[in-house]
Design a protein around this motif. Structure first.
Motif, PDB file in Angstrom:
ATOM      1  N   ILE A 148       0.769  -1.164   0.017  1.00  0.00           N
ATOM      2  CA  ILE A 148      -0.126  -0.056   0.114  1.00  0.00           C
ATOM      3  C   ILE A 148       1.054   1.228   0.082  1.00  0.00           C
ATOM      4  CG2 ILE A 148      -1.721   1.107   1.291  1.00  0.00           C
ATOM      5  CD1 ILE A 148      -2.293  -1.320   2.637  1.00  0.00           C
ATOM      6  N   ARG A 149       0.613   2.029  -1.072  1.00  0.00           N
ATOM      7  CA  ARG A 149       1.414   3.468  -1.063  1.00  0.00           C
ATOM      8  C   ARG A 149       0.584   4.421  -1.192  1.00  0.00           C
ATOM      9  NH1 ARG A 149       5.570   3.374  -4.941  1.00  0.00           N
ATOM     10  NH2 ARG A 149       5.907   1.131  -4.936  1.00  0.00           N
ATOM     11  N   TYR A 150       0.959   5.692  -0.332  1.00  0.00           N
ATOM     12  CA  TYR A 150       0.298   6.954  -0.420  1.00  0.00           C
ATOM     13  C   TYR A 150       1.206   7.693  -1.085  1.00  0.00           C
ATOM     14  CZ  TYR A 150      -2.225   4.843   3.230  1.00  0.00           C
ATOM     15  OH  TYR A 150      -3.038   4.121   4.094  1.00  0.00           O
ATOM     16  N   GLY A 151       1.067   8.084  -2.562  1.00  0.00           N
ATOM     17  CA  GLY A 151       1.929   8.692  -3.278  1.00  0.00           C
ATOM     18  C   GLY A 151       3.494   8.034  -3.380  1.00  0.00           C
ATOM     19  N   GLU A 152       4.407   8.974  -2.780  1.00  0.00           N
ATOM     20  CA  GLU A 152       5.577   8.327  -2.518  1.00  0.00           C
ATOM     21  C   GLU A 152       5.962   7.215  -1.572  1.00  0.00           C
ATOM     22  OE1 GLU A 152       8.765   8.958  -4.890  1.00  0.00           O
ATOM     23  OE2 GLU A 152       6.612   9.271  -5.771  1.00  0.00           O
ATOM     24  N   ARG A 153       5.086   7.457  -0.440  1.00  0.00           N
ATOM     25  CA  ARG A 153       5.373   6.846   0.750  1.00  0.00           C
ATOM     26  C   ARG A 153       4.701   5.619   0.827  1.00  0.00           C
ATOM     27  NH1 ARG A 153       3.583   6.596   6.122  1.00  0.00           N
ATOM     28  NH2 ARG A 153       1.245   7.515   5.368  1.00  0.00           N
ATOM     29  N   ILE A 154       5.465   4.507   1.061  1.00  0.00           N
ATOM     30  CA  ILE A 154       5.199   3.117   1.192  1.00  0.00           C
ATOM     31  C   ILE A 154       4.815   2.658   2.690  1.00  0.00           C
ATOM     32  CG2 ILE A 154       5.558   0.774   0.683  1.00  0.00           C
ATOM     33  CD1 ILE A 154       7.586   1.575  -1.478  1.00  0.00           C
ATOM     34  N   ALA A 155       3.476   2.541   2.727  1.00  0.00           N
ATOM     35  CA  ALA A 155       2.952   2.274   4.127  1.00  0.00           C
ATOM     36  C   ALA A 155       3.273   0.791   4.517  1.00  0.00           C
ATOM     37  CB  ALA A 155       1.547   2.957   4.434  1.00  0.00           C
ATOM     38  N   VAL A 156       2.902  -0.165   3.559  1.00  0.00           N
ATOM     39  CA  VAL A 156       2.947  -1.405   3.800  1.00  0.00           C
ATOM     40  C   VAL A 156       3.473  -1.918   2.563  1.00  0.00           C
ATOM     41  CG1 VAL A 156       1.384  -3.407   3.919  1.00  0.00           C
ATOM     42  CG2 VAL A 156       0.777  -1.352   5.185  1.00  0.00           C
ATOM     43  N   SER A 157       4.445  -2.822   2.711  1.00  0.00           N
ATOM     44  CA  SER A 157       5.159  -3.312   1.833  1.00  0.00           C
ATOM     45  C   SER A 157       5.304  -4.847   1.546  1.00  0.00           C
ATOM     46  CB  SER A 157       6.801  -2.847   1.601  1.00  0.00           C
ATOM     47  OG  SER A 157       7.577  -3.312   2.729  1.00  0.00           O
ATOM     48  N   GLU A 158       4.892  -5.440   0.532  1.00  0.00           N
ATOM     49  CA  GLU A 158       4.664  -6.886   0.417  1.00  0.00           C
ATOM     50  C   GLU A 158       4.115  -7.518   1.739  1.00  0.00           C
ATOM     51  OE1 GLU A 158       7.795  -8.345  -1.728  1.00  0.00           O
ATOM     52  OE2 GLU A 158       7.742  -6.718  -3.376  1.00  0.00           O
ATOM     53  N   LEU A 159       3.053  -7.465   2.193  1.00  0.00           N
ATOM     54  CA  LEU A 159       2.775  -7.938   3.473  1.00  0.00           C
ATOM     55  C   LEU A 159       2.191  -9.522   3.192  1.00  0.00           C
ATOM     56  CD1 LEU A 159       2.304  -7.375   6.547  1.00  0.00           C
ATOM     57  CD2 LEU A 159      -0.138  -6.789   5.774  1.00  0.00           C
TER      58      LEU A 159
END
Lengths: 308, 315, 298
Positions: free
Chosen positions: A10-21
């Motif tokens: 899950i990403r908001y714009g550039e920021r990745i909040a959750v990566s390959e969960l």
């Protein structure tokens, strides 16, 4: 009913909040833990369909069938963390309207609204305006609204927020009942580990968008071998450091000791030493890891800078 | 009542509420409450509406008692001297969102009559100590709930008060921050600070405080350490879980003891007893432990924690 | 047998879909006004201009006769004034499109009902409850709009139609209904379109503003302020058509009259349309940026 996440990003714009969960929420009560900003609410948002993961799949497994989660949103009930209600509505109107918006016919929604308001214990107050409810009653009204469309899966975000001790205990008992007696899958997102210990079977800990611990609460807090915690009275009692071969005693605080036992020993010699010193036992229990220790060790390991 | 202030021979209490009552018109909020806090952490618990927030407002001088007197470190509550040595961490959400954390705390410090430069320095030092060092120049509106809570705490402690009043200080903090804040609160009495802290999470509060004060309908229902309060409730039988080899034979033995009221079999070789008349029971149990074949493996009192005591008294 | 009816509950029943699913929200929005005593009183108050016209009709058609001697004769003799001739559309439009009493009562109703609704939901975090059960922000706004418009329309559209039908039954023959039916139908369409636009602008302000009171003030300022600006500039520059382009209220009434086919002088119909549509689009776009899904869960 089980939820499975597969490589969810899950990403908001550039920021990745959750990566390959990749994780799964098994049936029963699951505690979803993590620090602020660890990705809990992003996972929740994705499961509620409020954000679309940029990669990965979410599945709902039921009776051996695997469905895409996106088509099953009607079967999810969500209780928000913040105080939320419909202005100018009574408890009954709020719950029944939200039921209708979830796709229930009017008469079914009305019947179910009465049912769930009884279930959460608001039967006396259901015709009063929600705006005049106390914090505990509002919390119950939110839970009723999450239950009205009979979802198999419930997300509860800090359900004991702002409740006094009695109301907290009632709410936790109710959450436990939902899972045990009504067969709901409950995901409990909270910061209060004591709540998780008292109602949850499983726990998933997130840190920086990744799962750092997942498993059964009972397994994670399993005792760590033959180490015991001993509490005695009077509290200024001194015990010998090694009352018998194979037994070691270490003082931790007033009246508190840690006892090490080799596997072949029983505790008789310990009690004998205690009686000889003129004390009495107050409690004796195998040393268990608390959920807090599990959490803190797992999260500290992930932190980039070593904390003091 | 035990207290570090009393035991070290200092008669002065940091917070001394002497028989205070408070009415709002004819409605009584507090009745005849006597509460003293020395160099220790005292927990304030009670259901909502029990009078906790009234007591807190009285203690920091936001309200005046209808009867009785309150002194903070010797000064009457609400006076300049009392304000200078008390710090309040409120549980409201509101902060000045446009200011940065360091500006906000410095601004609050100016009310204590410190110079501009010293305000900034102390503000920065307190925030750094609370773990906000890298974010303290960002505006508060960008802060998370936990960071806001730390700002609230920093403004309560930055002027080095002698009395700190913390209303639900853990709200919104994650488990790691809770633990760190808990340790920090535990250390405050060493620095000569008396702390009155309220929380609804009783399991957590128990590990934090030296003693508790339970309010119910505006009166002090109980006070003391949890063990002291529990001991004074003889009517409620204690529940104790005992684990040992051969639980059936153990049950047959224990059921003859005069202090044992009932025995229940739990799952996997544990017994649940209801017991009256400790310490006799524990003395006998210690004796039994010396000779029971295989040894007693577990003795756990099930209802002597704060949450159970609270439930028994108010449930 | 002891029944534990919580466990014996039946399931959720059939699933309804499409617009029928969101309709209850619009319905609840409409009914909110009538659930409190103050709301009903407000609604009745807004019926007053219509009641005034009804009394006028009764006097003109000789059903009742009161007031100063000759009032009836005076009213009947002044039938050449469009606003006082029951056989013309103007008579029925007048109570709702005039500045006084039309705008005043419209402003009262919308500012107290429509302008508060979304701002009040935001204050109570109600969006979090709505949007997390499959109701999109678009559907949410559409339902609020529909519900709010139903309240407004029950005054602005229904009152002229009811007056017109009453006049038809009071008249000696059916010729009054027959001759004015076309004009009335077009007037109704105009009222529907314009009241929907006004409600939409009001609702958008409600979504933009942070609190119900701020939204009320903003809407009142927009409606009254733009009227004042229109009047002042039009008379200062001696360009009467400017009024219809600058005043939100005038623009709406000009559009209604244009659709109804009532002749007007000194107005700019394209300017009025542009004003109305421009306001609606700008406020809706601003509202859209405020009503994001992310806002529901922070």
């Amino acid at each position: 009913m089980r939820i499975e996440l597969e490589g969810v990003t899950i990403r908001y714009g550039e920021r990745i909040a959750v990566s390959e969960l990749s994780t799964s929420f098994p049936p029963g009560t699951v505690g979803l833990l993590g620090r602020n900003g660890a990705g809990k609410s992003s996972v929740l948002k994705a499961l509620l369909g409020l954000v679309r993961p940029s990669a990965g799949r979410m599945w709902l497994v039921q009776d051996g069938r695997r469905q895409d989660f996106g088509t099953t949103r009607g079967r999810v009930g969500y209780m928000p963390e913040r105080d939320a209600h419909l202005p100018a509505a009574t408890g009954f109107e709020m719950v029944s309207l939200l039921g209708m918006l979830s796709g229930m016919p009017r008469r079914d929604a009305w019947r179910r609204a009465h049912e769930v308001l009884f279930l959460v214990g608001l039967e006396e107050q259901r015709y009063r305006a929600v705006a005049g409810y106390s914090a505990g009653m509002r919390q119950k009204a939110k839970l009723a609204a999450a239950l009205v469309h009979d979802p198999g899966l419930l997300f509860l975000d800090e359900p004991t927020n702002g409740l006094d001790p009695q109301a907290r205990a009632d709410m936790l008992a109710l959450v436990g009942r939902l899972a045990r007696e009504l067969g709901k899958s409950v995901v409990l997102s909270t910061h209060i580990l004591q709540d998780v210990e008292s109602v949850c079977d499983h726990v998933v800990v997130l840190e920086a968008g990744k799962v750092v611990v997942a498993g059964e609460v009972a397994d994670l807090t399993e005792s760590t071998g033959r180490e015991y915690q001993l509490a005695v009275e009077p509290s200024d009692l001194e015990l010998p450091a090694s009352p018998a071969p194979g037994i070691t005693v270490r003082r931790e605080g007033p009246g508190q000791f840690t006892v090490g036992l080799v596997a072949s020993m029983d505790t008789c010699a310990l009690f004998a030493a205690l009686r000889a010193a003129g004390g009495r036992v107050r409690s004796l229990a195998p040393r268990r890891r608390t959920l807090e220790q599990v959490f803190v060790t797992a999260v500290r390991r992930e932190l980039p800078e070593a904390r003091p | 009542m035990t207290s570090t202030a009393a035991s070290s021979g200092l008669p002065d209490w940091i917070l001394d509420c002497e028989r205070i009552s408070k009415w709002y018109g004819p409605i009584s909020a507090l009745t005849d409450v006597t509460l003293r806090v020395g160099r220790e952490v005292v927990g304030l618990v009670g259901r909502s509406g029990a009078g906790k927030s009234t007591l807190m407002k009285l203690a920091v001088g936001l309200l005046r008692p209808s009867q009785g007197s309150i002194r903070v470190a010797g000064h009457p509550a609400g006076s300049r001297g009392a304000r200078a040595c008390s710090g309040l961490c409120p549980d409201t959400e509101r902060l000045y969102d446009a200011l940065s954390g360091v500006d906000f705390v410095a601004w609050m410090l100016r009310y204590h009559g410190l110079g501009h430069r010293e305000c900034r320095e102390r503000s920065a030092a307190t925030l750094t100590e609370l773990g906000l060092g890298e974010h303290m120049h960002r505006p508060i509106r960008e802060y998370s709930k936990g960071m806001r809570q730390r700002v609230r705490l920093a403004q309560a402690l930055a002027h080095r008060p002698r009395f700190a009043l913390l209303d639900e200080p853990m709200t919104g903090l994650d488990p790691l921050a809770r633990r760190e804040l808990g340790e920090r609160i535990r250390r405050l009495p060493e620095q000569g600070v008396g702390v009155l802290v309220s929380s609804h999470v009783l399991q957590e509060l128990q590990g934090l405080v030296d003693r508790v004060v339970m309010l119910h309908q505006g009166r002090v229902l109980a006070e003391g350490t949890v063990a002291e309060i529990r001991e004074q409730m003889p009517a409620a039988p204690h529940r104790v879980r005992i684990g040992a080899a051969d639980p059936r034979r153990l049950a047959a033995e224990l059921v003859h003891w005069p202090s044992v009221q009932g025995v229940r079999f739990g799952d996997s070789s544990v017994l649940e007893l209801s017991v009256t008349g400790e310490p006799d029971f524990y003395i006998a149990l210690t004796e039994l432990g010396t000779r029971w074949p295989g040894g007693l493996r577990e003795i756990t009192p099930l209802d002597d924690d704060l949450a159970s005591v609270f439930g028994y008294l108010l449930g | 047998m002891i029944h534990d009816w919580l466990k014996e509950r039946s399931g959720r029943g059939a699933e309804v879909s499409g617009w029928r699913r969101s309709w209850p929200l619009a319905q609840a929005e409409f009914l909110t006004l009538f659930r409190s005593r103050w709301g009903v009183a407000l609604f009745l108050l807004c019926l007053f201009p219509g009641l005034g016209r009804l009394v006028m009709l009764l006097i003109i058609f000789g059903v009742v006769n009161f007031g100063p001697v000759g009032l009836r004769a005076r009213l009947q003799n002044r039938a050449e004034i469009p606003g006082l001739d029951p056989s013309r559309v103007d008579f029925y439009l007048e109570p709702v499109v005039s500045v006084m009493p039309g705008m005043v009562f419209f402003l009262l109703l919308t500012s107290l009902v429509v302008a508060r609704t979304i701002a009040r939901d935001r204050l109570a975090n109600a969006m979090e409850l709505y949007w997390t059960r499959g109701l999109s922000p678009l559907a949410y706004v559409a339902c609020k709009w529909l519900g709010g418009w139903l309240v407004v329309a029950s005054i602005t559209v229904m009152v002229p139609l009811a007056l017109w039908l009453t006049a038809g039954f009071l008249a000696e023959d059916w010729s009054l209904l027959a001759t004015s039916a076309g004009g009335m139908a077009r007037a109704a369409v105009g009222l529907v379109v314009v009241s929907a636009a006004w409600t939409g602008i009001c609702l958008a302000l409600s979504a933009i503003c942070g609190s119900p009171n701020a939204a009320m003030v903003a809407w009142s300022m927009l409606l009254v302020g733009s009227s004042a600006v229109g009047v002042v500039l039009a008379s200062a520059l001696r360009e009467p058509w400017l009024r219809s382009c600058l005043s939100l209220w005038e623009a709406g009434t000009v559009v209604v009259r244009a659709i109804a086919g009532v002749p007007q002088r000194g107005v700019s119909i394209p300017g009025a349309c542009a004003m109305l549509a421009g306001c609606l689009i700008v406020t809706m776009l601003l509202a859209r940026s405020r009503l994001r899904l992310e806002e529901a869960l922070r």
